[in-house]
Write an enzyme that holds these catalytic residues in place. Structure first.
Site, short mmCIF file in Angstrom:
data_model
loop_
_atom_site.label_atom_id
_atom_site.label_comp_id
_atom_site.label_asym_id
_atom_site.label_seq_id
_atom_site.Cartn_x
_atom_site.Cartn_y
_atom_site.Cartn_z
N GLN A 1 -9.72 -4.25 7.37
CA GLN A 1 -8.91 -3.84 8.50
C GLN A 1 -9.48 -2.60 9.19
O GLN A 1 -8.75 -1.86 9.85
CB GLN A 1 -7.47 -3.55 8.05
N ASP B 1 -4.66 8.10 2.70
CA ASP B 1 -4.21 6.81 3.23
C ASP B 1 -5.18 6.34 4.31
O ASP B 1 -5.82 7.15 4.98
CB ASP B 1 -2.80 6.98 3.82
N GLU B 2 -5.30 5.02 4.47
CA GLU B 2 -6.13 4.40 5.53
C GLU B 2 -7.56 4.95 5.52
O GLU B 2 -8.12 5.32 6.55
CB GLU B 2 -5.49 4.64 6.92
N LYS C 1 0.82 -1.22 0.00
CA LYS C 1 0.00 0.00 0.00
C LYS C 1 0.85 1.27 0.00
O LYS C 1 0.60 2.19 -0.79
CB LYS C 1 -0.92 -0.02 1.23
N THR C 2 1.85 1.32 0.87
CA THR C 2 2.67 2.53 0.97
C THR C 2 3.45 2.77 -0.31
O THR C 2 3.59 3.91 -0.76
CB THR C 2 3.63 2.41 2.17
N ARG D 1 -0.58 -10.24 10.68
CA ARG D 1 0.68 -9.65 11.16
C ARG D 1 1.82 -10.65 11.02
O ARG D 1 2.99 -10.27 11.09
CB ARG D 1 0.58 -9.27 12.65
#
Length: 739
Positions: A262, A231-232, A44-45, A610
């Site tokens: 998420q 973002d997010e 994503k980043t 994770r």
């Protein structure tokens, strides 16, 4: 208009060649609204920063014409550094930062439109409460009966939803203080304006209100921002959503990156509906799914996908391994007898991995609530395993636990002046500096403890008014509680003390998001007492634990809540406490119903994803609640893991129990049969033998928590009992006595 290009940009083909097809599509789709559904570990980043740089390198916009919004300063800093690295030089004039930072920048430019000057102050939480309390007192409200933190929570929720006092209708109103909340909110806002100050909620609320009510200001920003990057997006609340939607009505080139699977922050205002309705909000929007995961092994992805597939409120995607070497060991599900054995299992497994060369900083224990860390902290200390609590304090360092320990110290040793001074006005009893000074002066003059000095001052009239009565009641309580210890033991006494002193009620009345967690910690504190024969033994243990500090440079195992783990990754992840009522949280389901359950399932999905190499889920058949044991059943999430009817084995499993759920659809290159989770033996924990004196059906028995009852069925060491007051329960035979 011709836009300049950076001095030494990398060839466009070079940075695009590093992307997979879905990532590249997300970078090159520049016209119109775009939603990038970025699953965990899908880059994503990289997509967000590459898209930012691509806009500048292709000269679609000046740096100052791109609005890039993040949720944390760390994410903003990382994006700035990555974009500069791709450009080959720092990008000047960026509108890049968190929602609050960007709105503060806007609000200072237009402060006069809301009655402020550009030099307004941003108040911290303490100052906000101080102002609100002044407003409530001016309205002649009893701030003991109507707690300012509770009203502040209501006001902040209104602000999160974009509601000024004038916009609050009957459906949004509150019955706090007999319906006075909206008027108090208006008075609070007026007081802030008079002080030329704002709180954090105002940064977004007032900026959005300016854009809503001043067309010329909104048009200015429409001309300024050619592109918006977010973002997010799944974590946005209502006012953030309104702010973004207003700004995006200009060029409509808004790109939101997020993962509906998420979205785990509804308790602080996040609205998953914002991402689910993106196509309705922005007609003609394109959705691109990033599904190639570069973090986890195929079995972990299979388990996570099978679990999250049970949610209905999602846009849908299926993660697949993005690396050829992504094969790995199966997800493990460990069934244990009780929570103590669970902590031992985790500690021993960590030790075994460390002996095999596994770095400690690549292992994490992820729990549903902060109170759960205590058992694992103490196990780490026993085994001399360095650890750290991420996103919070160690258990015995938390403010509410330090308060509870101070109460215990005074109970154990009345001459403990430091402990008495800590709790004499917690909860607030009207004991101010003057009363404390009088007690200290008397104690020094007569060389006696503060408790003795206070008692003498009360007797002689040296303390007056409210402090006198409050301290008299507190000292009488300690006399009563010391007598109770002899009769009922230290566990029951400390639980009684926390209730009768008003300390538990203080947190029950607190409406802040942290209050439920603090109450859970207090329950765990009382539960910890049961491991020690005496109160003195417990206090000695705590003193030794508090001294157990690790150096900052050594590797340490990470302990944290699942919420704090979002965005992090580890080679090995332990996921303990997967039991009904604990995870999924009963409180969350009671408060939010089906939506709450789906968010809990997303939290489990976050936990599983994770892990890079191995994930170990565990549940215990019994957990201690205060001084008693309580039977638990495995979380429904364990049953929802894809398993093809896998038999459950292990000491705590019911005979013939099976793990099974309909398997999700996966890439044909990774067949489900090879990816299924398995349940393993309880890490060398032997099965416990049944009682030698078997209890037959029809026997009358006594249980410490449930009282008297009659056995109606026997299944090995488990008894079905019809209790006279508690109804039908299933408990282990070792927790009952013949009546």
């Amino acid at each position: 208009m011709t836009l300049p290009s950076p001095a030494n940009p990398p060839p466009i083909a070079e940075y695009l060649a590093r992307l997979n097809p879905e990532q590249r599509a997300a970078v090159e789709t520049l016209d119109g609204p775009l939603l990038v559904l970025a699953g965990a570990g899908t880059g994503k980043t990289r997509v967000l920063t590459t898209r930012f740089a691509h806009i500048l390198l292709t000269r679609r916009a000046f740096p100052s014409q791109v609005l890039a919004v993040t949720f944390t300063n760390r994410a903003a800093r990382e994006m700035r550094e990555r974009v500069a690295a791709m450009l080959g030089e720092p990008a000047e004039g960026l509108w890049l930062g968190t929602f609050h930072a960007l709105c503060a920048r806007m609000l200072r430019r237009h402060a006069t439109l809301v009655g402020l000057t550009s030099s307004f102050n941003i108040l911290d939480a303490d100052d906000q409460l101080r102002v609100l309390k002044q407003v409530m007192e001016a309205a002649r409200l009893d701030t003991k009966r109507f707690a300012p933190p509770a009203l502040m929570g209501i006001i902040q929720r209104w602000k999160d939803r974009g509601l000024t006092p004038a916009r609050i209708g009957p459906t949004e109103d509150s019955d706090f203080a007999n319906g006075a909340a909206r008027d108090l909110y208006a008075a609070y806002q007026a007081r802030l304006t008079a002080l030329n100050a704002v709180d954090f909620g105002d940064l977004l609320l007032l900026t959005t209100e300016i854009l809503r009510t001043h067309d010329d200001v909104l048009a200015e920003y429409h001309r300024r921002f050619r592109y918006i990057l977010v973002d997010e997006y799944q974590d946005t609340n209502t006012v953030q959503y309104l702010w973004l939607r207003l700004l995006a009505q200009g060029h409509k080139n808004i790109c939101c990156v997020g993962d509906d699977d998420q979205s785990i922050y509804s308790w602080r205002g996040a609205e998953i509906e914002n991402i689910l309705r993106f196509e309705r909000d922005f007609p003609g929007a394109r959705i691109i799914r990033l599904e190639a995961n570069y973090r986890s092994t195929a079995p972990i992805l299979a388990a996570a996908a099978g679990l999250i597939a049970h949610n209905e409120g999602r846009l849908g995607k299926t993660l697949r391994p993005g690396r050829k070497e992504a094969q790995g060991e199966q997800v493990s599900v460990v069934a244990l007898w009780d929570s103590d054995e669970e902590a031992r299992m985790v500690g021993e497994r960590i030790e075994a991995l460390r002996r095999d060369g596994h770095p400690l900083d690549q292992m994490a224990v992820l729990v549903r609530t902060g109170a759960q860390t205590r058992a694992f902290e103490e196990r780490m200390i026993t085994l001399a395993i360095p650890y750290r609590v991420v996103g919070g304090l160690r258990f015995y360092e938390r403010a509410e636990i330090r308060d509870a320990i101070a109460y215990a110290r005074v109970l154990h040793q009345p001459a403990d002046d430091l402990a008495f001074e800590r709790i004499v006005n917690v909860p607030r009893r009207g004991v101010g500096e003057q009363a404390l000074r009088s007690m200290h002066e008397r104690a020094r003059a007569e060389q006696v403890p503060l408790t003795v000095a206070a008692a003498r001052l009360i007797e002689e009239g040296g303390l007056r008014g409210k402090p006198r009565e409050a301290i008299r009641e507190l000292l009488a309580g300690f006399v009563r509680w010391r007598e109770q210890i002899g009769r009922e033991g230290h566990v029951v006494t400390l639980a009684t003390l926390l209730d009768e002193s008003g300390y538990t009620e203080m947190w029950q009345q607190d409406k802040s998001p942290e209050a439920p967690g603090r109450l859970e910690n207090l329950k765990e504190f009382v539960r910890a007492l049961a491991d020690f024969e005496t109160l003195g033994g417990f206090l000695d243990h705590v003193a030794l634990v508090m001294e157990n500090e690790q150096t900052a440079t050594e590797q340490r195992v990470s302990l944290m809540t699942l919420h704090a783990a979002k965005g992090l990754e580890f080679d090995t992840v332990f996921l303990p406490g997967w039991e009904e009522g604990l995870f999924p949280s009963q409180r969350t389901m009671d408060e939010n119903g089906a939506k709450g359950l789906e968010e809990e399932r997303r939290l489990a999905y976050v936990g599983l994803t994770r892990a890079r190499v191995r994930a170990i889920v565990s549940h215990a058949a019994n957990r201690r609640i205060y001084a008693n044991w309580q039977s638990s059943i495995p979380s429904r999430f364990i049953e929802e893991l894809p398993g093809e009817q896998i038999p459950l084995v292990g000491a705590a499993c019911r005979p013939g129990a099976r793990l099974g759920a309909a398997p999700p659809v996966f890439s044909s290159a990774f067949p489900v049969a090879a990816r299924r989770p398995r349940v393993i033996e309880a890490w060398e924990q032997p099965a416990r033998p049944a009682r030698t004196d078997a209890i037959p059906v029809g026997s009358r028995v006594f249980h410490q928590k449930f009282g008297y009852g009659t056995v109606t069925a026997v299944d090995d060491d488990k008894l079905d009992i019809a209790f006279e007051k508690a109804g039908d329960k299933r408990v282990l035979d070792r927790f009952v006595e013949r009546a």
